[in-house]
Design an enzyme around this catalytic site. Structure first.
Site, PDB file in Angstrom:
ATOM      1  N   SER A 279     -34.290 -20.150 -48.129  1.00 44.03           N
ATOM      2  CA  SER A 279     -34.549 -19.058 -49.060  1.00 44.03           C
ATOM      3  C   SER A 279     -35.481 -18.053 -48.404  1.00 44.03           C
ATOM      4  O   SER A 279     -36.177 -18.371 -47.438  1.00 44.03           O
ATOM      5  CB  SER A 279     -35.206 -19.587 -50.339  1.00 44.03           C
ATOM      6  N   ASP A 280     -35.495 -16.827 -48.910  1.00 42.07           N
ATOM      7  CA  ASP A 280     -36.567 -15.927 -48.506  1.00 42.07           C
ATOM      8  C   ASP A 280     -37.822 -16.333 -49.267  1.00 42.07           C
ATOM      9  O   ASP A 280     -37.788 -17.184 -50.167  1.00 42.07           O
ATOM     10  CB  ASP A 280     -36.183 -14.467 -48.767  1.00 42.07           C
ATOM     11  N   TRP A 281     -38.943 -15.714 -48.910  1.00 44.26           N
ATOM     12  CA  TRP A 281     -40.256 -16.147 -49.414  1.00 44.26           C
ATOM     13  C   TRP A 281     -40.267 -16.185 -50.941  1.00 44.26           C
ATOM     14  O   TRP A 281     -40.236 -15.150 -51.599  1.00 44.26           O
ATOM     15  CB  TRP A 281     -41.327 -15.201 -48.902  1.00 44.26           C
TER      16      TRP A 281
END
Length: 742
Positions: A279-281
């Site tokens: 996932s992104d942050w």
């Protein structure tokens, strides 16, 4: 010889297959020993406490959780000393599964290269691959296993700050660069000491956010998605990319992080991707803010079922996934699949054989001080500079010039030249490591040329108190160089701008200096296309220098004085005004196209502005000139299984050697769906000595003629085509027609 080569390749294939089978067996054996909590741990990624690109989770128990086997990866842990310390914690866990260390190594590690968008302006795939290779070498020597790059998002909106991180607006060019960057980061194979895993981001369509606003919604047709935004991801996958990262945006109403169509159907299904998705942050948790998931537990459910394997910093998996399995809502098979993908990469990297193989302080010291890396960075910076204007041969500056006034807020900057997304190493002193523009000019001119300096103004704000000093300084000089632009931190993540004009009073400073009557050269430092109409219309010489990295000053000086002849071409269209945005060269014609720039009566046009851009895609000048002639097609009618050879003569008609990017565009004149007015389908960067002529050849095949029809079928439809050879998308030198027969 051919038989030996074939046999050798066959044997290598068998060996690779056996090695993969061996790794898969090891993964399966380890998986059988793991508790559900340990499995979920492998899907959990924490950041260190510095260099965060999002809200840090306050967790005083990070180290204890690593010892318990509840963490699979860390990011923002810099250097062999600290990666070794954290890896030692992982070796205290029950199963001793090593950690993965990730880092945003976007355009260099210690040796910083130009911004990725600037590198794209080079149109030099070998140089771009080399830049990623150097970055990987330094990062891997510092204990890093994994970079969160390349970003391959196509973007047609310069208001979006993250355009600086990609390759621009064009799918074909973006795909070629995506492939080159993955090859550069990963090298010959994962597990080599100079290789890091690439992470292709952001999957998908992140660059199409409404209004150019970061993290914003995306709404587009499936055909647009497949034809424009997905091809660079597929190219990166074809290059062997180890990992993908999903994007923050929702697409057609579903957040990408929880989008099974993107991750399960396309990436892991149709494309058969065998790596893992991170996932992104915090993007798993952000599905709550999207209004898609009611709480973190439901967000974890949506993400794992959609195919998001690793959770970066949201703790959604850490605190909810095991419970979801125990409740029977999530099959353990989904968890096992995600864990298996991650463990496989850890085995391929060789971390189970030696968890500390990338944490060698001696190798780190050597790699981070390799002078060849600086040389590569300087050459990349030179190639990235775009000459936008050069009236009356203002450039290059004569080396016999007596006095130069160097004016502007960027002249004596050090850290700013690193640009956004530069890795900040605590031991680096920027005034000793980075070559400022002032230092670069001093290095170049020697003792016989006097350099004068005035700041003039700040980048932002309306204070003009420094104008008088700048004007007086300019009056004393034979030539004036003005260095202006946007701050390095005005482009990048969360740096969207509604107004992309030159900020502050910088263009007023340009006007004041121009009033002295002195020859003026303007350097524009930026991470995106800007609007600078006064400067563009009135200043005789303009270089777009982006942010060029460690060797910025030396590279700029080499171009200013002609030791390097600029060869960059714009990878994005530059608008006249923000009102034209989004703007891109390969648009549709519409049913009422404007006949010319002055046509406004019931046609697709603005009544207060020309339709054409200020500077078009593919544009860039040189200190020499080039002539295109003698276009020949090997055939004017082909079948789908045949090809056309396109050839022409390219001549350097100037007095100095130079490089030209010859660009091939195609137009499908009629189709079952509307086709763009032209599309880049090939290019070559060619170096020619003064007076030299070369025959340039391109090949047109079915692939170059294909597109997605309204059934999402990849087809080349019979019909009439136009081939165009140009020096930019708006400056076509040669044209011809051909037919694809049924």
């Amino acid at each position: 010889m051919k038989r030996i080569t074939t046999v050798t390749l066959f044997m290598l294939s068998l060996i690779a297959s056996a090695q993969q089978q061996s790794i898969d067996q090891k993964v399966n054996d380890l998986l059988k020993k793991m508790t559900i909590e340990e499995k979920v741990g492998q899907l959990n990624q924490y950041t260190g406490d510095n260099q965060a690109t999002g809200p840090i989770t306050i967790n005083p128990n990070k180290q204890a959780e690593i010892k318990q086997g509840l963490v699979g990866s860390m990011l923002n842990i810099i250097g062999t000393k600290y990666t070794r310390q954290y890896q030692e914690l992982a070796m205290q866990s029950r199963l001793k599964i090593p950690l993965l260390f990730g880092q945003d190594v976007i355009h260099g590690y210690k040796t910083t290269f130009p911004l990725p968008l600037a590198e794209a302006a080079s149109w030099d795939l070998a140089a771009i691959e080399l830049g990623a290779r150097v970055a990987a070498t330094e990062a891997a020597a510092s204990g890093i296993h994994w970079t969160f790059a390349p970003m391959v998002d196509i973007s047609r909106d310069p208001r979006w700050g993250r355009v600086m991180e990609g390759a621009g607006e064009d799918t074909y060019l973006g795909s070629k660069i995506a492939y080159a960057r993955v090859k550069g980061f990963q090298g010959n194979k994962l597990g080599d000491l100079n290789s890091v895993m690439a992470c292709v981001k952001h999957f998908a369509a992140y660059g199409a956010g409404v209004g150019g606003r970061d993290y914003n919604s995306v709404d587009m047709s499936e055909r647009m998605l497949w034809e424009t935004y997905l091809p660079p991801f597929k190219a990166a996958l074809d290059a062997g990319a180890a990992t993908f990262m999903n994007s923050f945006n929702d697409i057609n109403g579903i957040p990408a992080t929880g989008n099974a169509h993107l991750q399960r159907d396309i990436l892991k299904g149709k494309w058969n991707f065998q790596g893992f998705v991170v996932s992104d942050w915090g993007s798993i948790g952000e599905m709550v803010a999207h209004g898609y998931s009611k709480d973190l537990k439901e967000a974890a459910y949506s993400a794992i079922t959609a195919g998001s394997d690793m959770d970066m910093e949201s703790n959604a998996y850490r605190y909810n996934l095991a419970q979801l399995v125990k409740e029977g809502r999530v099959s353990v098979d989904l968890v096992d699949d995600a864990v298996r993908r991650i463990l496989r990469k850890k085995f391929e990297l060789g971390l189970f054989d030696d968890p500390y193989k990338y944490s060698d302080a001696k190798r780190e010291e050597k790699a981070l001080n390799n002078l060849e890396h600086r040389k590569a960075a300087r050459e990349m910076a030179e190639k990235s500079i775009v000459l936008l204007k050069n009236e009356n041969q203002t450039l290059p500056i004569s080396k016999s010039v007596k006095t130069i006034a160097f004016i502007g807020p960027m002249v004596k900057e050090y850290k700013a030249n690193m640009g956004f997304w530069a890795v900040e190493l605590p031991e680096v002193k920027y005034d000793q490591w980075v070559v400022s523009q002032w230092d670069g000019l001093q290095n170049k001119v020697g003792k016989n040329t006097k350099l004068l300096y005035a700041k003039g103004c700040d980048v932002t704000g309306d204070n003009k108190d420094g104008f008088a000093e700048a004007v007086e300084t300019a009056k004393q000089a034979d030539v004036v160089i003005l260095s202006i632009g946007e701050r390095h931190d005005m482009s990048g993540e969360a740096k969207s701008r509604s107004d992309i004009h030159l900020p502050g009073v910088q263009e007023d400073l340009v006007k004041a200096v121009m009033a002295t009557g002195k020859p003026v050269v303007v350097l524009i430092n930026a991470g995106r296309p800007l609007v600078f109409n006064y400067t563009a219309d009135n200043v005789p010489a303009i270089l777009y220098t982006w942010w060029l990295g460690t060797e910025a000053g030396n590279a700029i000086a080499n171009v200013l004085f002609g030791d390097y002849n600029p060869s960059g071409k714009l990878p994005m269209t530059f608008p006249r005004e923000v009102g034209q945005v989004p703007i891109y060269y390969n648009h549709f014609s519409t049913g009422r196209p404007a006949k010319d720039e002055n046509s406004t009566n019931y046609v697709s046009a603005y009544i207060d502005l020309k339709n054409s851009p200020k500077f078009p895609f593919g544009y860039g000048l040189s200190y020499t000139t080039f002539d295109y002639s003698g276009l020949k097609l090997s055939s004017t009618k082909i079948k789908s299984n045949e090809t056309i050879k396109v050839s022409f003569q390219l001549k350097n008609t100037g007095k100095v050697a130079g490089e030209e990017v010859a660009q091939l565009y195609l137009k499908d004149k009629f189709g079952s769906v509307v086709r763009p007015v032209l599309e880049l389908r090939d290019f070559q960067k060619v170096k020619l000595n003064a007076g030299e002529t070369k025959t340039i050849e391109f090949t047109i095949d079915k692939e170059k003629l294909s597109f997605y029809n309204n059934k999402l079928e990849w087809v080349a439809e019979p019909g009439d085509f136009e081939v165009m050879i140009g020096t930019s998308s708006a400056d076509i030198k040669l044209r011809s027609d051909f037919e694809l027969a049924d």
